[in-house]
Scaffold this motif. Structure first.
Motif, PDB file in Angstrom:
ATOM      1  N   PRO A   1      36.140  40.497  41.803  1.00  0.00           N
ATOM      2  CA  PRO A   1      35.655  40.699  40.663  1.00  0.00           C
ATOM      3  C   PRO A   1      33.681  40.359  39.887  1.00  0.00           C
ATOM      4  N   ARG A   2      32.898  40.180  41.153  1.00  0.00           N
ATOM      5  CA  ARG A   2      32.073  39.412  41.353  1.00  0.00           C
ATOM      6  C   ARG A   2      30.736  40.802  41.604  1.00  0.00           C
ATOM      7  N   MET A   3      31.622  41.956  42.078  1.00  0.00           N
ATOM      8  CA  MET A   3      31.248  43.316  42.154  1.00  0.00           C
ATOM      9  C   MET A   3      30.052  44.001  41.312  1.00  0.00           C
TER      10      MET A   3
ATOM     11  N   ASP B   1      38.496  46.973  37.535  1.00  0.00           N
ATOM     12  CA  ASP B   1      39.722  45.386  37.328  1.00  0.00           C
ATOM     13  C   ASP B   1      38.227  45.088  37.468  1.00  0.00           C
ATOM     14  N   CYS B   2      37.075  45.770  38.143  1.00  0.00           N
ATOM     15  CA  CYS B   2      35.690  45.221  37.940  1.00  0.00           C
ATOM     16  C   CYS B   2      34.788  44.735  37.661  1.00  0.00           C
ATOM     17  N   ARG B   3      35.279  44.179  36.467  1.00  0.00           N
ATOM     18  CA  ARG B   3      34.601  43.864  34.970  1.00  0.00           C
ATOM     19  C   ARG B   3      32.747  43.998  35.102  1.00  0.00           C
ATOM     20  N   SER B   4      32.202  43.815  35.818  1.00  0.00           N
ATOM     21  CA  SER B   4      31.415  43.336  36.646  1.00  0.00           C
ATOM     22  C   SER B   4      29.954  44.567  36.953  1.00  0.00           C
ATOM     23  N   LEU B   5      31.091  45.459  37.290  1.00  0.00           N
ATOM     24  CA  LEU B   5      29.913  46.323  37.669  1.00  0.00           C
ATOM     25  C   LEU B   5      29.504  47.172  36.726  1.00  0.00           C
TER      26      LEU B   5
ATOM     27  N   THR C   1      32.723  48.163  30.771  1.00  0.00           N
ATOM     28  CA  THR C   1      31.899  48.084  29.416  1.00  0.00           C
ATOM     29  C   THR C   1      30.309  47.201  30.018  1.00  0.00           C
ATOM     30  N   SER C   2      29.961  47.242  31.364  1.00  0.00           N
ATOM     31  CA  SER C   2      28.948  46.994  31.723  1.00  0.00           C
ATOM     32  C   SER C   2      28.004  47.596  32.320  1.00  0.00           C
ATOM     33  N   LEU C   3      28.436  48.856  32.444  1.00  0.00           N
ATOM     34  CA  LEU C   3      28.200  49.705  33.483  1.00  0.00           C
ATOM     35  C   LEU C   3      27.110  50.561  32.780  1.00  0.00           C
TER      36      LEU C   3
END
Length: 371
Positions: free
Chosen positions: A115-117, A137-141, A163-165
């Motif tokens: 999750p922190r990736m 699911d890797c929302r921090s990407l 949405t952080s991409l």
């Protein structure tokens, strides 16, 4: 006081033992990862041994206080084999870079358990199979690079949840299908590379709403239809690659709004109509590539205002009229391709083009001397 002292002693011992237990578990996971990528454990990652402190292993970055593993960087290590799904158990990982190797097999869906990736670089390998939808699911990407592999299947609509991409590279694979509408949710995207695939359908107009885009690369992907005029809303765009598709229609005049553009490549399509004079507003443009289309009309004299232009390719069109004398203002030009058109008249003075190395004027009806 003795029971209290005993309780404190046990607590201190337990706390000090935690990092060792943690490191032992993660050491075993990484050794399993090593076994999957290495057919010869003596030559690949030789310092990855149980007798060496985990945070001293090459390619690993650890948190200085907790000793947890933050990053795995094994780029350009000539690694073979597959990516073990055990990486998904290294819950503290924030960055994975396995790019520029010779890894095969599939991308493990278990990577979605991190999750922190914020960075996943797997580009320039020989990976196959689909892109796991679970990566959403890797929302921090922030940075996802899977280009230059052999991935197939469609682009998962689930990626629209990331949405952080800021960077999404899926180009140079064997991906099929259309560009998912859900990618329109990626409003923070700065660089989007989907080119060099086998996509179908049109260029979505929603791309014009990605106001942070600096690079948009959709070249050589089998896209059809017209160039959406909405792309003219991308006022931060510096690179626009749409070459080698099956695009038709005219070049939108709205592209003249892309004042920061340095490269515009629309060559080898089926574009028709005139070259918009509005392109003269692209004052930072260094490369304009429009060759091998069906463009007609005269060459706009306004192009002579693009004083930063270095490469101008207009060959293999249906352009007529004369070569604008304003081209004499393009003092930074190194290559000028105007061959295979219907140009006529005398060749204007090009004496100011001191940096010109290549000049192609053949298969026209031009006259006079080159001066």
């Amino acid at each position: 006081m003795a029971p209290l002292f005993l309780l404190l002693s046990i607590s201190i011992l337990s706390t000090s033992a935690l990092p060792q237990t943690y490191q032992h578990q993660h050491q075993q996971l990484l050794l399993r990862f090593k076994d999957a990528i290495s057919h010869n454990s003596t030559t690949s990652l030789p310092d990855w041994t149980p007798h060496r402190p985990l945070c001293n292993w090459s390619g690993l970055t650890c948190d200085p206080s907790s000793h947890s593993i933050l990053a795995l960087n094994l780029s350009l290590m000539n690694l073979h084999g597959t990516i073990s799904p055990v990486l998904g158990n290294l819950s503290s990982l924030r960055s994975i870079d396995l790019s520029n190797n010779a890894l095969t097999g599939h991308i493990p869906p278990q990577l979605a358990q991190l999750p922190r990736m914020h960075k996943l670089w797997l580009h320039a390998n020989q990976l196959q199979g689909p892109i796991p939808p679970s990566l959403s699911d890797c929302r921090s990407l922030h940075d996802l690079r899977l280009s230059y592999n052999q991935l197939h299947g469609s682009i998962p609509p689930d990626l629209g949840r990331l949405t952080s991409l800021t960077i999404l590279y899926l180009g140079a694979n064997n991906l099929t299908g259309t560009i998912p509408h859900s990618l329109g949710n990626l409003s923070a995207l700065v660089e989007l590379y989907l080119g060099d695939n086998h996509l179908t359908g049109t260029i979505p107009s929603f791309l014009g709403n990605m106001s942070s885009l600096v690079k948009l690369e959709l070249e050589s992907s089998g896209l059809t239809g017209t160039i959406p005029p909405q792309l003219g809303m991308l006022t931060d765009l510096q690179v626009l690659y749409l070459w080698q598709n099956n695009l038709s229609g005219t070049i939108p005049t709205s592209l003249g709004n892309l004042s920061k553009l340095t490269e515009l490549a629309l060559y080898e399509n089926h574009l028709q109509g005139p070259i918009p004079s509005e392109l003269n507003r692209l004052t930072h443009l260094q490369g304009l590539y429009l060759w091998a289309n069906f463009l007609s009309g005269t060459i706009p004299r306004e192009l002579g205002m693009l004083t930063n232009l270095q490469l101008l390719y207009l060959s293999m069109n249906n352009l007529s009229g004369t070569i604008p004398s304003s081209f004499g203002n393009l003092s930074k030009l190194t290559e000028l391709y105007l061959s295979e058109n219907h140009l006529q008249g005398s060749i204007p003075s090009l004496s100011n083009l001191s940096k010109l190395k290549r000049l192609y004027l053949s298969k026209n009806q031009l006259s006079g001397l080159i001066t």
